[in-house]
Design a protein around this motif. Structure first.
Motif, short mmCIF file in Angstrom:
data_model
loop_
_atom_site.label_atom_id
_atom_site.label_comp_id
_atom_site.label_asym_id
_atom_site.label_seq_id
_atom_site.Cartn_x
_atom_site.Cartn_y
_atom_site.Cartn_z
N GLU A 31 3.56 -52.01 -28.87
CA GLU A 31 3.01 -52.28 -30.21
C GLU A 31 3.94 -51.68 -31.26
O GLU A 31 4.24 -50.49 -31.22
CB GLU A 31 1.59 -51.71 -30.33
CG GLU A 31 1.00 -51.73 -31.72
CD GLU A 31 1.06 -53.10 -32.43
OE1 GLU A 31 0.67 -54.11 -31.83
OE2 GLU A 31 1.53 -53.13 -33.59
N LYS A 33 3.44 -51.18 -34.45
CA LYS A 33 2.83 -50.27 -35.44
C LYS A 33 2.50 -48.92 -34.77
O LYS A 33 2.40 -48.83 -33.55
CB LYS A 33 1.54 -50.88 -36.00
CG LYS A 33 1.81 -52.15 -36.85
CD LYS A 33 0.64 -52.53 -37.70
CE LYS A 33 -0.52 -53.16 -37.12
NZ LYS A 33 -1.13 -53.42 -36.03
N GLY A 34 2.26 -47.94 -35.61
CA GLY A 34 1.92 -46.62 -35.07
C GLY A 34 0.42 -46.42 -34.92
O GLY A 34 -0.04 -45.38 -34.46
N ALA A 35 -0.36 -47.44 -35.33
CA ALA A 35 -1.83 -47.34 -35.22
C ALA A 35 -2.40 -48.74 -35.04
O ALA A 35 -1.73 -49.73 -35.36
CB ALA A 35 -2.40 -46.71 -36.50
N PHE A 36 -3.62 -48.80 -34.54
CA PHE A 36 -4.26 -50.11 -34.34
C PHE A 36 -4.92 -50.57 -35.64
O PHE A 36 -5.34 -49.77 -36.45
CB PHE A 36 -5.30 -50.04 -33.23
CG PHE A 36 -4.68 -49.67 -31.90
CD1 PHE A 36 -3.91 -50.59 -31.22
CD2 PHE A 36 -4.86 -48.41 -31.36
CE1 PHE A 36 -3.31 -50.25 -30.01
CE2 PHE A 36 -4.28 -48.06 -30.16
CZ PHE A 36 -3.50 -48.99 -29.48
N LYS A 91 -10.27 -52.79 -36.86
CA LYS A 91 -9.63 -51.56 -36.37
C LYS A 91 -10.39 -51.03 -35.16
O LYS A 91 -9.81 -50.68 -34.14
CB LYS A 91 -9.60 -50.52 -37.50
CG LYS A 91 -8.67 -49.38 -37.26
CD LYS A 91 -8.64 -48.46 -38.48
CE LYS A 91 -7.84 -47.22 -38.22
NZ LYS A 91 -6.41 -47.44 -38.08
N ARG A 95 -8.96 -50.68 -31.35
CA ARG A 95 -8.94 -49.35 -30.72
C ARG A 95 -9.80 -49.29 -29.48
O ARG A 95 -9.42 -48.73 -28.46
CB ARG A 95 -9.44 -48.29 -31.71
CG ARG A 95 -8.38 -47.82 -32.69
CD ARG A 95 -9.01 -46.93 -33.72
NE ARG A 95 -9.54 -45.71 -33.12
CZ ARG A 95 -8.97 -44.52 -33.26
NH1 ARG A 95 -7.88 -44.41 -33.98
NH2 ARG A 95 -9.49 -43.46 -32.70
N LYS A 99 -8.55 -48.51 -25.81
CA LYS A 99 -9.07 -47.36 -25.05
C LYS A 99 -9.57 -47.79 -23.67
O LYS A 99 -9.33 -47.13 -22.68
CB LYS A 99 -10.19 -46.67 -25.86
CG LYS A 99 -9.61 -45.80 -26.97
CD LYS A 99 -10.53 -44.91 -27.76
CE LYS A 99 -11.90 -45.24 -27.99
NZ LYS A 99 -12.59 -44.58 -29.09
N TYR A 108 0.59 -47.36 -23.09
CA TYR A 108 0.87 -47.92 -24.42
C TYR A 108 2.12 -47.29 -25.03
O TYR A 108 2.31 -46.07 -24.95
CB TYR A 108 -0.33 -47.68 -25.35
CG TYR A 108 -1.35 -48.80 -25.27
CD1 TYR A 108 -2.14 -48.95 -24.14
CD2 TYR A 108 -1.49 -49.71 -26.31
CE1 TYR A 108 -3.06 -49.99 -24.06
CE2 TYR A 108 -2.40 -50.75 -26.24
CZ TYR A 108 -3.18 -50.89 -25.11
OH TYR A 108 -4.08 -51.92 -25.02
N LEU A 110 3.39 -47.11 -28.63
CA LEU A 110 3.20 -47.40 -30.06
C LEU A 110 4.52 -47.19 -30.80
O LEU A 110 5.46 -46.59 -30.27
CB LEU A 110 2.11 -46.49 -30.64
CG LEU A 110 0.69 -46.69 -30.07
CD1 LEU A 110 -0.30 -45.81 -30.82
CD2 LEU A 110 0.23 -48.15 -30.15
N SER A 111 4.57 -47.67 -32.03
CA SER A 111 5.80 -47.59 -32.85
C SER A 111 7.02 -48.09 -32.07
O SER A 111 8.11 -47.52 -32.18
CB SER A 111 6.06 -46.15 -33.32
OG SER A 111 4.96 -45.68 -34.06
#
Ligand code: FAD
Length: 370
Positions: A31, A33-36, A91, A95, A99, A108, A110-111
């Motif tokens: 992914e 992005k750094g967050a969902f 969101k 998430r 999870k 996962y 991320l970033s």
């Protein structure tokens, strides 16, 4: 590093696929992005499919039992005893699905940006580092502007639409969505008002931002009571192929989007389930066949979209006249399906009186749909 399945894109569809596969095969998710969450998306989903796909209850913000359909001159209401659609928090949806997948063993990244394939491996950029990850199967769940689709040279034929969504304060009927169809304000698309509660709603459309401003005025919503503005794009059409060698596309990356509403969460999740089955059977060839329901809905939805684009507002008023009759509303209440427009239109056209009225309005419409 080697996985059985490497999913590019940790949006709702990629995470749902990961949650279906994790624990059965080794899954990695990339992914950028750094967050969902965070994407422009109102979050209206068909209630029946949302439940049958096992999507998380925790993400549901509101339930809609009814709708107001509003044209320039007419208003009619459809009300059913059970919720037909949910409003979800994107969101939380993303998430919760991630999870679920992580708990079952999915890993996962991320970033981390997918850059392309080289020598059968995925080339990724994580901060200052280049990574190479090998997998038996690769899945592009990386949205409409899919880099994976470009890598497999998938062809896109479709209509690109820019969408606008704002969250506003006002007064709303909590369990009713409003659908406003007025080509004089927006020739491209309808407007939706999806209440979160009695005082807050998500309002949006596809087309020019100016039309949304005009709509706020007509709907008497104060633009200075806007809490959030988001925009994003969809493509209504086809992207083919969905599978090339050991690479598959799913969700918006494969344009599994309902052309009538531009909703893609349920269709994408439905196809993710089909893809999970194909992967677990070690046979990607069955994937497209397994999601023939979505292909049929997209194909029919594109016909409805074409009809809508050619309608004048005067013709829309005539159609509203037919739809608002007691008889048609009864058919809608008893037979309409939020996600299955083939079934809904078939139910309407089966009624000889409705058929005759629509022929009178425009034989061309019927020819296009039949
Ligand atoms: C204004 C608007 C309103 C909408 N409203 C609704 C609605 O009410 N209901 C509905 O069902 N649908 C709606 N949609 C459509 C819905 O947002 C999409 O169908 C849905 O997001 C598709 O999910 P996805 O997981 O396939 O793709 P996405 O949600 O686009 O997720 C793709 C993920 O891949 C990641 N990614 C992209 N490129 C890379 C890369 N190179 N490397 C790593 N990661 C990458 C992205 O960061 C993203 O997290 C709306 C769309 C818009 C624009």
């Amino acid at each position: 590093m080697r996985y059985d399945v490497l999913i590019i894109g940790g949006g709702p569809v990629g995470n749902y696929l990961a949650s279906l596969l994790a624990g059965k095969v080794n899954v990695g998710v990339i992914e950028k992005k750094g967050a969902f969450g965070g994407k422009a998306c109102t979050g209206i989903v068909g209630a029946e499919n949302y439940e049958s796909l096992g999507l998380p209850e925790k993400a549901i913000l509101n339930a809609f039992n009814g709708a107001f359909f509003i044209s320039r001159e007419k208003v009619f209401e459809i009300h059913r005893s059970l919720p037909q659609a949910y409003l979800i928090d994107r969101k939380v949806l993303e998430r919760e699905l991630a999870k679920r997948a992580m708990r079952k063993g999915a890993e996962y990244y991320l970033s981390t940006n997918f850059l392309g394939f080289k020598n059968g491996k995925a080339i990724l950029q994580h901060l200052d580092s280049r990574l190479e990850i090998e997998a038996k199967y690769y899945v592009g769940a990386d949205g409409v502007n899919s880099s994976v689709a470009k890598e497999i040279q998938a062809r896109t034929e479709g209509e690109v639409l820019k969408g606008w969504e704002i969250e506003v304060l006002g007064n709303f009927k909590r369990d009713h969505v409003e659908v406003w169809v007025n080509k004089n304000i927006n020739p491209e698309f309808f407007f939706w008002v999806a209440p979160i509660n009695e005082e807050e709603a998500r309002v949006g459309t596809f087309g020019e931002i100016d039309s949304l401003a005009k709509f706020l005025k007509i709907r008497r919503l104060n633009p200075f009571k806007t809490v959030e503005i988001k925009s994003g794009a969809v493509i209504l059409g086809w992207r083919k192929p969905w599978v090339k060698g050991n690479v598959a596309l799913v969700g918006d990356a494969a344009l599994q989007i309902k052309p009538t509403t531009a909703g893609g969460i349920v269709f994408g999740a439905y196809c993710a389930k089909s893809l999970a089955k194909a992967i677990l059977n070690d046979n990607l060839e069955i994937y497209e066949r397994e999601c023939s329901w979505v292909r049929e809905q997209v194909s029919f939805g594109l016909k409805i979209r074409k009809v809508f684009k050619n309608l004048t507002q005067e013709k829309i008023e005539e159609i509203f006249e037919v739809l608002s009759s007691e008889e048609v509303r009864k058919i809608i209440v008893e037979r309409a399906d939020f996600d299955d427009h083939v079934k809904t239109v078939k139910a309407l056209l089966k009624n000889p009186r409705v058929l005759a009225k629509l022929i009178r309005i425009s034989p061309i419409i019927l020819r296009a749909l039949l």
